[in-house]
Design a protein around this motif. Structure first.
Motif, PDB file in Angstrom:
ATOM      1  N   THR A   1      15.869  37.111  25.326  1.00 16.20           N
ATOM      2  CA  THR A   1      15.739  36.180  24.212  1.00 16.20           C
ATOM      3  C   THR A   1      16.770  36.443  23.127  1.00 16.20           C
ATOM      4  O   THR A   1      16.838  37.533  22.576  1.00 16.20           O
ATOM      5  CB  THR A   1      14.329  36.283  23.589  1.00 16.20           C
ATOM      6  OG1 THR A   1      13.350  36.135  24.622  1.00 16.20           O
ATOM      7  CG2 THR A   1      14.119  35.189  22.558  1.00 16.20           C
ATOM      8  N   LYS A   2      17.554  35.452  22.823  1.00 16.56           N
ATOM      9  CA  LYS A   2      18.548  35.567  21.751  1.00 16.56           C
ATOM     10  C   LYS A   2      17.868  35.382  20.394  1.00 16.56           C
ATOM     11  O   LYS A   2      17.058  34.474  20.206  1.00 16.56           O
ATOM     12  CB  LYS A   2      19.638  34.506  21.934  1.00 16.56           C
ATOM     13  CG  LYS A   2      20.776  34.601  20.932  1.00 16.56           C
ATOM     14  CD  LYS A   2      21.759  33.456  21.128  1.00 16.56           C
ATOM     15  CE  LYS A   2      22.472  33.537  22.461  1.00 16.56           C
ATOM     16  NZ  LYS A   2      23.460  32.450  22.630  1.00 16.56           N
ATOM     17  N   THR A   3      18.176  36.244  19.462  1.00 12.18           N
ATOM     18  CA  THR A   3      17.659  36.139  18.104  1.00 12.18           C
ATOM     19  C   THR A   3      18.831  36.255  17.125  1.00 12.18           C
ATOM     20  O   THR A   3      19.979  36.443  17.531  1.00 12.18           O
ATOM     21  CB  THR A   3      16.639  37.255  17.803  1.00 12.18           C
ATOM     22  OG1 THR A   3      17.329  38.524  17.794  1.00 12.18           O
ATOM     23  CG2 THR A   3      15.530  37.281  18.841  1.00 12.18           C
TER      24      THR A   3
ATOM     25  N   LYS B   1      11.032  39.386  29.048  1.00 19.55           N
ATOM     26  CA  LYS B   1      11.168  38.297  28.070  1.00 19.55           C
ATOM     27  C   LYS B   1      11.986  38.707  26.848  1.00 19.55           C
ATOM     28  O   LYS B   1      12.888  37.989  26.423  1.00 19.55           O
ATOM     29  CB  LYS B   1       9.788  37.813  27.625  1.00 19.55           C
ATOM     30  CG  LYS B   1       9.050  37.001  28.665  1.00 19.55           C
ATOM     31  CD  LYS B   1       7.642  36.672  28.199  1.00 19.55           C
ATOM     32  CE  LYS B   1       7.649  35.900  26.911  1.00 19.55           C
ATOM     33  NZ  LYS B   1       6.280  35.535  26.474  1.00 19.55           N
ATOM     34  N   THR B   2      11.687  39.865  26.295  1.00 18.75           N
ATOM     35  CA  THR B   2      12.355  40.266  25.057  1.00 18.75           C
ATOM     36  C   THR B   2      13.839  40.553  25.257  1.00 18.75           C
ATOM     37  O   THR B   2      14.648  40.306  24.359  1.00 18.75           O
ATOM     38  CB  THR B   2      11.680  41.505  24.459  1.00 18.75           C
ATOM     39  OG1 THR B   2      11.632  42.537  25.448  1.00 18.75           O
ATOM     40  CG2 THR B   2      10.266  41.191  24.008  1.00 18.75           C
TER      41      THR B   2
ATOM     42  N   ASN C   1      10.904  24.563  21.626  1.00 16.89           N
ATOM     43  CA  ASN C   1      11.658  25.635  20.963  1.00 16.89           C
ATOM     44  C   ASN C   1      11.193  27.035  21.330  1.00 16.89           C
ATOM     45  O   ASN C   1      11.950  27.994  21.185  1.00 16.89           O
ATOM     46  CB  ASN C   1      11.589  25.458  19.441  1.00 16.89           C
ATOM     47  CG  ASN C   1      12.363  24.250  18.966  1.00 16.89           C
ATOM     48  OD1 ASN C   1      13.338  23.842  19.594  1.00 16.89           O
ATOM     49  ND2 ASN C   1      11.934  23.649  17.861  1.00 16.89           N
TER      50      ASN C   1
ATOM     51  N   ILE D   1      10.013  30.842  30.747  1.00 17.42           N
ATOM     52  CA  ILE D   1      11.454  31.043  30.912  1.00 17.42           C
ATOM     53  C   ILE D   1      11.983  29.990  31.887  1.00 17.42           C
ATOM     54  O   ILE D   1      11.441  29.832  32.982  1.00 17.42           O
ATOM     55  CB  ILE D   1      11.771  32.445  31.455  1.00 17.42           C
ATOM     56  CG1 ILE D   1      11.102  33.530  30.614  1.00 17.42           C
ATOM     57  CG2 ILE D   1      13.282  32.674  31.502  1.00 17.42           C
ATOM     58  CD1 ILE D   1      11.288  34.932  31.158  1.00 17.42           C
TER      59      ILE D   1
ATOM     60  N   ASP E   1      19.810  31.263  25.838  1.00 13.64           N
ATOM     61  CA  ASP E   1      19.516  32.653  25.467  1.00 13.64           C
ATOM     62  C   ASP E   1      20.306  33.670  26.309  1.00 13.64           C
ATOM     63  O   ASP E   1      20.872  34.608  25.779  1.00 13.64           O
ATOM     64  CB  ASP E   1      18.019  32.928  25.639  1.00 13.64           C
ATOM     65  CG  ASP E   1      17.190  32.195  24.589  1.00 13.64           C
ATOM     66  OD1 ASP E   1      17.234  32.597  23.421  1.00 13.64           O
ATOM     67  OD2 ASP E   1      16.500  31.222  24.952  1.00 13.64           O
ATOM     68  N   SER E   2      20.292  33.483  27.622  1.00 13.24           N
ATOM     69  CA  SER E   2      20.985  34.410  28.534  1.00 13.24           C
ATOM     70  C   SER E   2      21.621  33.629  29.664  1.00 13.24           C
ATOM     71  O   SER E   2      21.245  32.483  29.936  1.00 13.24           O
ATOM     72  CB  SER E   2      20.004  35.448  29.113  1.00 13.24           C
ATOM     73  OG  SER E   2      19.468  36.262  28.095  1.00 13.24           O
TER      74      SER E   2
ATOM     75  N   ILE F   1      12.339  30.312  26.608  1.00 10.85           N
ATOM     76  CA  ILE F   1      13.586  31.044  26.837  1.00 10.85           C
ATOM     77  C   ILE F   1      14.430  30.246  27.824  1.00 10.85           C
ATOM     78  O   ILE F   1      13.937  29.859  28.894  1.00 10.85           O
ATOM     79  CB  ILE F   1      13.295  32.446  27.388  1.00 10.85           C
ATOM     80  CG1 ILE F   1      12.457  33.243  26.380  1.00 10.85           C
ATOM     81  CG2 ILE F   1      14.602  33.197  27.682  1.00 10.85           C
ATOM     82  CD1 ILE F   1      11.934  34.551  26.936  1.00 10.85           C
TER      83      ILE F   1
ATOM     84  N   ASN G   1      21.895  39.649  20.662  1.00 14.41           N
ATOM     85  CA  ASN G   1      22.446  38.845  21.748  1.00 14.41           C
ATOM     86  C   ASN G   1      22.258  39.602  23.049  1.00 14.41           C
ATOM     87  O   ASN G   1      22.851  40.671  23.234  1.00 14.41           O
ATOM     88  CB  ASN G   1      23.936  38.562  21.529  1.00 14.41           C
ATOM     89  CG  ASN G   1      24.166  37.495  20.489  1.00 14.41           C
ATOM     90  OD1 ASN G   1      23.442  36.512  20.440  1.00 14.41           O
ATOM     91  ND2 ASN G   1      25.152  37.698  19.639  1.00 14.41           N
TER      92      ASN G   1
END
Length: 204
Positions: free
Chosen positions: A45-47, A41-42, A181, A166, A198-199, A184, A51
């Motif tokens: 995930t885009k933050t 998951k981490t 929101n 996801i 996100d990916s 993922i 990226n």
């Protein structure tokens, strides 16, 4: 793999496997597998500060292992269609592996864990709401992660009620505004810069 003939064939294949290697026997073999599920998951995930790399789809070719080893540093994780290929790749690469094959039975989820998968794909289009929830719950119980393949609003509705975290929306980017929101979102590479994604999946 959406038509009834394919699903019928798949279910017969699973029944044959259950006769040769019963689910109870498969479960006991977990005590001897060297593989423990790794979280993904981490890394998907885009933050604001991160990226993620893309998800690379490993092709069904004879040089699949070399392809995986060559691209390991370029990917967040690999998507693999074959259990046999997946278990070979698991021995030689460190990034998480997604078993990208239609899942219709808990036997397949247990089998994927034995072969070294870290994550599976669930497709709401070929499962009832009850089946989807039960398979996702079983996945979590085993310590694996599930990605839900979404192509329609109905798929999305079923996925949310099943506890999705996801989502792979494929080309259905018009569904992004309907997704909560805290989820993922994965898409095809063409939508890499789309807001909310996100990916992305990259085909090699």
């Amino acid at each position: 793999m959406n038509n009834s003939l394919d699903l019928t064939k798949l279910k017969k294949e699973i029944d044959r496997k259950k006769q040769d290697y019963p689910q109870e026997w498969l479960g006991r073999s977990l005590a001897y597998t060297p593989y423990q599920p790794r979280p993904i998951k981490t890394i998907l995930t885009k933050t604001k500060d991160f990226n993620p790399k893309n998800i690379y789809q490993i092709p069904l070719t004879n040089d699949f292992l070399q392809i995986a080893k060559t691209n390991e540093t370029l990917a967040s994780c690999f998507s693999v269609y074959s259990l046999e290929n997946l278990t070979f790749i698991r021995r030689y690469v460190q990034i998480p592996l997604i078993f990208n094959y239609p899942i219709v039975d808990s036997y397949q989820i247990l089998e994927s864990l034995v072969f070294g998968a870290d994550c599976i794909i669930l497709n709401p289009a070929i499962l009832s709401q009850k089946e989807l929830k039960e398979l996702n719950d079983f996945t979590i119980k085993l310590g694996l992660q599930s990605i839900f393949k979404i192509t329609t609003k109905e798929d999305l509705r079923k996925a949310i009620f099943a506890g999705v975290e996801i989502l792979n929306i494929q080309d259905s980017i018009d569904l992004i505004p309907l997704i909560p929101n805290n989820k993922i979102i994965l898409a095809n590479q063409a939508f890499q810069k789309t807001k909310g994604v996100d990916s992305c999946f990259v085909f090699l």
